[in-house]
Design a protein around this motif. Sequence first.
Motif, short mmCIF file in Angstrom:
data_model
loop_
_atom_site.label_atom_id
_atom_site.label_comp_id
_atom_site.label_asym_id
_atom_site.label_seq_id
_atom_site.Cartn_x
_atom_site.Cartn_y
_atom_site.Cartn_z
N ILE A 1 1.84 12.34 4.40
CA ILE A 1 0.70 11.44 4.55
C ILE A 1 -0.06 11.79 5.82
CG2 ILE A 1 2.07 9.61 5.69
CD1 ILE A 1 0.28 7.58 4.10
N LEU A 2 -1.39 11.80 5.72
CA LEU A 2 -2.25 12.13 6.86
C LEU A 2 -3.08 10.92 7.23
CD1 LEU A 2 -3.62 14.20 8.80
CD2 LEU A 2 -5.21 14.72 6.93
N GLN A 3 -2.99 10.51 8.49
CA GLN A 3 -3.79 9.38 8.99
C GLN A 3 -4.94 9.95 9.82
OE1 GLN A 3 -2.88 6.55 7.81
NE2 GLN A 3 -0.67 6.70 7.44
N VAL A 4 -6.17 9.65 9.42
CA VAL A 4 -7.36 10.13 10.12
C VAL A 4 -8.07 8.91 10.71
CG1 VAL A 4 -9.53 11.42 9.91
CG2 VAL A 4 -7.58 12.02 8.46
N GLN B 1 -1.46 12.53 0.58
CA GLN B 1 -2.41 11.41 0.66
C GLN B 1 -3.05 11.39 2.04
OE1 GLN B 1 -0.97 7.17 0.88
NE2 GLN B 1 -2.08 6.94 -1.04
N THR B 2 -4.37 11.13 2.06
CA THR B 2 -5.08 11.00 3.33
C THR B 2 -5.67 9.59 3.41
OG1 THR B 2 -5.68 13.35 3.41
CG2 THR B 2 -7.05 11.84 4.69
N VAL B 3 -5.44 8.93 4.54
CA VAL B 3 -6.08 7.63 4.78
C VAL B 3 -7.01 7.82 5.98
CG1 VAL B 3 -5.77 5.17 5.16
CG2 VAL B 3 -3.96 6.49 4.05
N CYS B 4 -8.30 7.61 5.77
CA CYS B 4 -9.27 7.81 6.85
C CYS B 4 -9.77 6.43 7.28
CB CYS B 4 -10.41 8.70 6.36
SG CYS B 4 -11.55 9.16 7.67
N TRP B 5 -9.21 5.96 8.40
CA TRP B 5 -9.47 4.59 8.88
C TRP B 5 -10.86 4.47 9.47
CZ3 TRP B 5 -5.90 1.09 7.45
CH2 TRP B 5 -4.65 1.60 7.04
N TRP B 6 -11.42 3.25 9.42
CA TRP B 6 -12.79 2.95 9.82
C TRP B 6 -13.22 3.74 11.05
CZ3 TRP B 6 -9.26 -1.20 9.11
CH2 TRP B 6 -9.38 -1.87 7.88
N ARG C 1 8.37 8.97 5.94
CA ARG C 1 7.50 9.99 5.33
C ARG C 1 7.16 11.06 6.36
NH1 ARG C 1 3.31 5.92 2.09
NH2 ARG C 1 4.60 5.67 0.24
N ASP C 2 6.74 12.19 5.88
CA ASP C 2 6.29 13.29 6.73
C ASP C 2 4.84 12.98 7.11
OD1 ASP C 2 5.64 15.65 7.90
OD2 ASP C 2 6.08 16.91 6.16
N ALA C 3 4.63 12.45 8.32
CA ALA C 3 3.31 11.93 8.70
C ALA C 3 2.61 12.81 9.72
CB ALA C 3 3.46 10.52 9.26
N ASP C 4 1.31 12.92 9.55
CA ASP C 4 0.48 13.69 10.47
C ASP C 4 -0.76 12.85 10.78
OD1 ASP C 4 -0.47 15.73 12.03
OD2 ASP C 4 -0.77 17.16 10.40
N SER C 5 -1.51 13.23 11.81
CA SER C 5 -2.72 12.47 12.12
C SER C 5 -3.82 13.40 12.62
CB SER C 5 -2.43 11.40 13.18
OG SER C 5 -2.12 12.01 14.40
N PHE C 6 -5.05 12.89 12.61
CA PHE C 6 -6.21 13.66 13.08
C PHE C 6 -7.23 12.67 13.61
CE2 PHE C 6 -10.24 15.82 12.87
CZ PHE C 6 -9.94 17.13 13.21
N ASP C 7 -7.80 12.98 14.80
CA ASP C 7 -8.77 12.08 15.41
C ASP C 7 -10.19 12.62 15.24
OD1 ASP C 7 -10.06 10.18 16.86
OD2 ASP C 7 -9.07 10.61 18.78
N LEU C 8 -10.99 11.91 14.44
CA LEU C 8 -12.39 12.32 14.25
C LEU C 8 -13.28 11.79 15.37
CD1 LEU C 8 -13.15 11.85 10.44
CD2 LEU C 8 -13.56 13.93 11.76
N MET D 1 0.80 -1.22 0.00
CA MET D 1 0.00 0.00 0.00
C MET D 1 0.84 1.27 0.00
SD MET D 1 -3.51 -0.75 2.11
CE MET D 1 -2.82 -0.64 3.73
N ARG D 2 2.13 1.15 0.24
CA ARG D 2 3.00 2.34 0.12
C ARG D 2 3.00 2.86 -1.32
NH1 ARG D 2 6.75 3.82 4.06
NH2 ARG D 2 8.29 4.38 2.49
N ASP D 3 2.68 1.97 -2.26
CA ASP D 3 2.61 2.39 -3.67
C ASP D 3 1.21 2.77 -4.11
OD1 ASP D 3 5.29 2.01 -4.19
OD2 ASP D 3 5.02 -0.12 -4.68
#
Lengths: 119, 57, 110
Positions: B3-6, B52-57, B26-33, A95-97
Amino acid sequence: MESLKVYILVANRTYSDGIRSALGLAVENHYGYPVIFNGEFPSFSTYMKENISWIMDMEGQVYSCGAEVPEETYDAELEENLIKEINLKELGEAMRDADFIIPYGLPKQTNEPPPACAE
Amino acid sequence: MKILQVYRSAPSEETKTLVEILNRDRDADSFDLNVDAPDYDQLVEKVFAADQTVCWW
Amino acid sequence: MSADPNKLAIFVTSPQNMRHVVGIAEAAQKAGKKPMVFFTYKSIHLTKDSRFAALAELCGQDDIAICADSYTCEGYDSVTDIPAGLNDKQMRTQAFHGAQLDECGKYIVL
């Protein structure tokens, strides 16, 4: 239009619709990779098997992460299972890609479903 | 890459493992909904600052 | 067509995040960005939320749609019961999600 790599992550037994969603992107010329976690598989109707097979035809792949692939999706003609196993670390590296990572629907339930909706 | 992890709910151990791999180098950030009153203005700012934003379940 | 850097795709897959959908769409608009929203699968129940029509107006006809098949699969009538704020042209297929990926510079799933 550039073809995008899209992972659709399904953790909850009621959200296997993520496979249909991946197929929707595959027909738009993107690469769809639905991932079913921990054996939360749908019931494999002819419709579902056709969708899984079609995703493969479009150079995508349905994965199982955290559980063995089900026997029902073995394709005797192709002599392989339509679903491939992937472990968590391999998935993370793959998924890094990715262009898009889509955790689909709800998280995994902690309780067992009652008989009314277990099948 | 930024990359942003939500998180829509508390992350599982599996999610944490995947996030660790995705964030590596990577330059990573996060946010708690998963709070009473999320700061949506701040979230939108973060989403537009990330590649890129990944918004986890 | 290349992706618009000021456009935000909101792909709604869960039936429990209406406050986030509305909150993010409003915050995006306030920041001078353009939200583009697609509701699919069980999230289409959110079309019955009293905030849905206002969300549809905020987004505008071209930038909000729902999956008509999902709506039908969940028991609603996609011909006689089009959600408040939408018209029949906004009852779409998964191709709308493909359009979100192509048109929007930023993306979030809820």
